[in-house]
Design an enzyme around this catalytic site. Sequence first.
Site, PDB file in Angstrom:
ATOM      1  N   LYS A 106       0.865  -1.177   0.000  1.00  0.00           N
ATOM      2  CA  LYS A 106       0.000   0.000   0.000  1.00  0.00           C
ATOM      3  C   LYS A 106       0.898   1.221   0.000  1.00  0.00           C
ATOM      4  O   LYS A 106       2.051   1.144   0.449  1.00  0.00           O
ATOM      5  CB  LYS A 106      -0.883   0.005   1.252  1.00  0.00           C
ATOM      6  CG  LYS A 106      -2.131   0.846   1.120  1.00  0.00           C
ATOM      7  CD  LYS A 106      -3.246   0.104   0.398  1.00  0.00           C
ATOM      8  CE  LYS A 106      -4.494   0.937   0.281  1.00  0.00           C
ATOM      9  NZ  LYS A 106      -5.630   0.103  -0.138  1.00  0.00           N
TER      10      LYS A 106
HETATM   11  P1  NAD Z   1     -13.161   7.816  -1.915  1.00  0.00           P
HETATM   12  O1  NAD Z   1     -12.099   8.868  -1.728  1.00  0.00           O
HETATM   13  O2  NAD Z   1     -13.735   7.652  -3.270  1.00  0.00           O
HETATM   14  O3  NAD Z   1     -14.363   8.076  -0.905  1.00  0.00           O
HETATM   15  C1  NAD Z   1     -14.168   8.227   0.472  1.00  0.00           C
HETATM   16  C2  NAD Z   1     -15.518   8.574   1.091  1.00  0.00           C
HETATM   17  O4  NAD Z   1     -15.345   8.637   2.495  1.00  0.00           O
HETATM   18  C3  NAD Z   1     -16.077   9.925   0.661  1.00  0.00           C
HETATM   19  O5  NAD Z   1     -17.464   9.791   0.439  1.00  0.00           O
HETATM   20  C4  NAD Z   1     -15.836  10.807   1.875  1.00  0.00           C
HETATM   21  O6  NAD Z   1     -16.806  11.830   1.997  1.00  0.00           O
HETATM   22  C5  NAD Z   1     -15.972   9.805   2.992  1.00  0.00           C
HETATM   23  N1  NAD Z   1     -15.339  10.241   4.230  1.00  0.00           N
HETATM   24  C6  NAD Z   1     -14.068  10.661   4.413  1.00  0.00           C
HETATM   25  N2  NAD Z   1     -13.882  11.022   5.697  1.00  0.00           N
HETATM   26  C7  NAD Z   1     -15.050  10.797   6.337  1.00  0.00           C
HETATM   27  C8  NAD Z   1     -15.491  10.950   7.668  1.00  0.00           C
HETATM   28  N3  NAD Z   1     -14.676  11.412   8.618  1.00  0.00           N
HETATM   29  N4  NAD Z   1     -16.764  10.608   7.972  1.00  0.00           N
HETATM   30  C9  NAD Z   1     -17.593  10.131   7.028  1.00  0.00           C
HETATM   31  N5  NAD Z   1     -17.234   9.959   5.742  1.00  0.00           N
HETATM   32  C10 NAD Z   1     -15.981  10.290   5.407  1.00  0.00           C
HETATM   33  O7  NAD Z   1     -12.511   6.475  -1.376  1.00  0.00           O
HETATM   34  P2  NAD Z   1     -12.890   4.980  -1.775  1.00  0.00           P
HETATM   35  O8  NAD Z   1     -11.988   4.549  -2.871  1.00  0.00           O
HETATM   36  O9  NAD Z   1     -14.356   4.864  -1.937  1.00  0.00           O
HETATM   37  O10 NAD Z   1     -12.412   4.194  -0.465  1.00  0.00           O
HETATM   38  C11 NAD Z   1     -13.231   4.068   0.691  1.00  0.00           C
HETATM   39  C12 NAD Z   1     -12.716   2.909   1.550  1.00  0.00           C
HETATM   40  O11 NAD Z   1     -12.716   1.712   0.776  1.00  0.00           O
HETATM   41  C13 NAD Z   1     -11.280   3.056   2.075  1.00  0.00           C
HETATM   42  O12 NAD Z   1     -11.177   2.418   3.327  1.00  0.00           O
HETATM   43  C14 NAD Z   1     -10.468   2.280   1.049  1.00  0.00           C
HETATM   44  O13 NAD Z   1      -9.227   1.834   1.560  1.00  0.00           O
HETATM   45  C15 NAD Z   1     -11.423   1.132   0.781  1.00  0.00           C
HETATM   46  N6  NAD Z   1     -11.184   0.422  -0.491  1.00  0.00           N
HETATM   47  C16 NAD Z   1     -11.218   1.087  -1.677  1.00  0.00           C
HETATM   48  C17 NAD Z   1     -11.015   0.371  -2.852  1.00  0.00           C
HETATM   49  C18 NAD Z   1     -11.117   1.021  -4.217  1.00  0.00           C
HETATM   50  O14 NAD Z   1     -11.063   0.280  -5.213  1.00  0.00           O
HETATM   51  N7  NAD Z   1     -11.287   2.312  -4.329  1.00  0.00           N
HETATM   52  C19 NAD Z   1     -10.765  -1.014  -2.799  1.00  0.00           C
HETATM   53  C20 NAD Z   1     -10.752  -1.656  -1.568  1.00  0.00           C
HETATM   54  C21 NAD Z   1     -10.970  -0.923  -0.424  1.00  0.00           C
END
Ligand code: NAD
Length: 420
Positions: A106
């Site tokens: 990561k």
């Molecule tokens: P993103 O940046 O697209 O979205 C993040 C979301 O979290 C946004 O809606 C934001 O408003 C919200 N957020 C941030 N801080 C917050 C808070 N304090 N309270 C409430 N909401 C809050 O990110 P993503 O890619 O959707 O990733 C989200 C999670 O999923 C992370 O833990 C990431 O590691 C995990 N993840 C993502 C992927 C991927 O393919 N993008 C794959 C596996 C896991």
Amino acid sequence: MSQGISLYQTAVEQFERAANVMNLPPYIREILQHPKNEIVVNFPVLLDNGNYKVFSGYRVQHSNVLGPYKGGIRFHPSVNVDEVRALAAWMTFKCALADLPFGGAKGGVAVDPRMFSRAELMRITRRFTSALGANIGPDHDIPAPDVGTNAQTMVWMMDTYMNSQSNATRQSSWGVVTGKSLVCGGSEGREKATGQGVQIALEQYMKEAKMDPAQTTFSIQGFGNVGSWGAVLIGEMGCRLVAVQDHTGALKSEKGIDPKALMEYVKNTGGVKGYPEAGACTNEEYWKTKVDVLVPAAFENQITAENAPWIDCRIIVEGANGPVTTEAERALLARGVTFIPDILANSGGVIVSYYEWLQNKRSEHWDLDEVDARLKKQLVRAVTNVRKEAKRLKVDNRTAAYAVGLRRIEAAYTERGIFP
Ligand code: NAD
């Protein structure tokens, strides 16, 4: 650290729980407790106002015993080495569980992408990629998007990496990152893949628990890539979205919120706040909303000892990585809440990243039906393996998911041995 809780400590505790029940040999435990490589780079970037700012970037390579390191790149102000270490370790177990030929890594940059222009973000991304140099590569370590990064970030990384290659190897470097745009070598279905995986894992569990989607309510925290796609696809199953929360605010509606309309709204405004078709609520009201299924899809350490007593749900499907602290998990398990753990529920993203990497290697382009069908088959198999293991070992789903992944890693170490 996030909110004073070491995320890496959480990851180690989870891994040890499974290692204990399956009697993992001590030397494998010790190896997996230590990431193989930790790279820290500090690099200056020219800002639009003519000044320079130094950023800190990280890449933690946890394990490559099953294949090249694989894992996302996060742009967020709180990125630090403890967090990246935990996220890297989770990638190792996630890839092993999904039966992918990848290890775990990561990375991230401590930056708030909302505070910088597109041109500045491009320079930050390119300079970070250049600082990582030969530490990434299509057969060595393959980044992907995560919080605060997207297909555009990946295309800038790919282009920077390709420009550092000789003419002879440049065109075989497309697969240095995944999650790219379609025209730059991305895969059909990658953007929605993580949310789709969340939906497939939930659907499998609901079938086993004989839950009727038409009678099922859910709430979701985070409405970014994972949260919005997860909401749309769970909504398409027939479940009703009754509460949403993101960094801008929270919404609640007993009659239901249309995930597609909210997705459009968030694309235009940057957050759920002010969405006219549902009432605003406080964060506390959001967590207290009674639902069948709760989907944390924002960030780590969101469900803690403080808000766990407020939660009233049957199932927690972890779209985010590490959204629940160890203490909160213990309390919720004792109350009979079922977890579909992150390393299973959000593995759809890395599974389709694997398909993208394969397509790049073979210079192929698969259509969406093929990607969807392969993803469903691979995830259903992982869910089935976890449920079988949970029943066999009489443990919760998280411990079972680790045990399935760890068995693959154990077999590789046993057969390969330790050099020299
Ligand atoms: P993103 O940046 O697209 O979205 C993040 C979301 O979290 C946004 O809606 C934001 O408003 C919200 N957020 C941030 N801080 C917050 C808070 N304090 N309270 C409430 N909401 C809050 O990110 P993503 O890619 O959707 O990733 C989200 C999670 O999923 C992370 O833990 C990431 O590691 C995990 N993840 C993502 C992927 C991927 O393919 N993008 C794959 C596996 C896991």
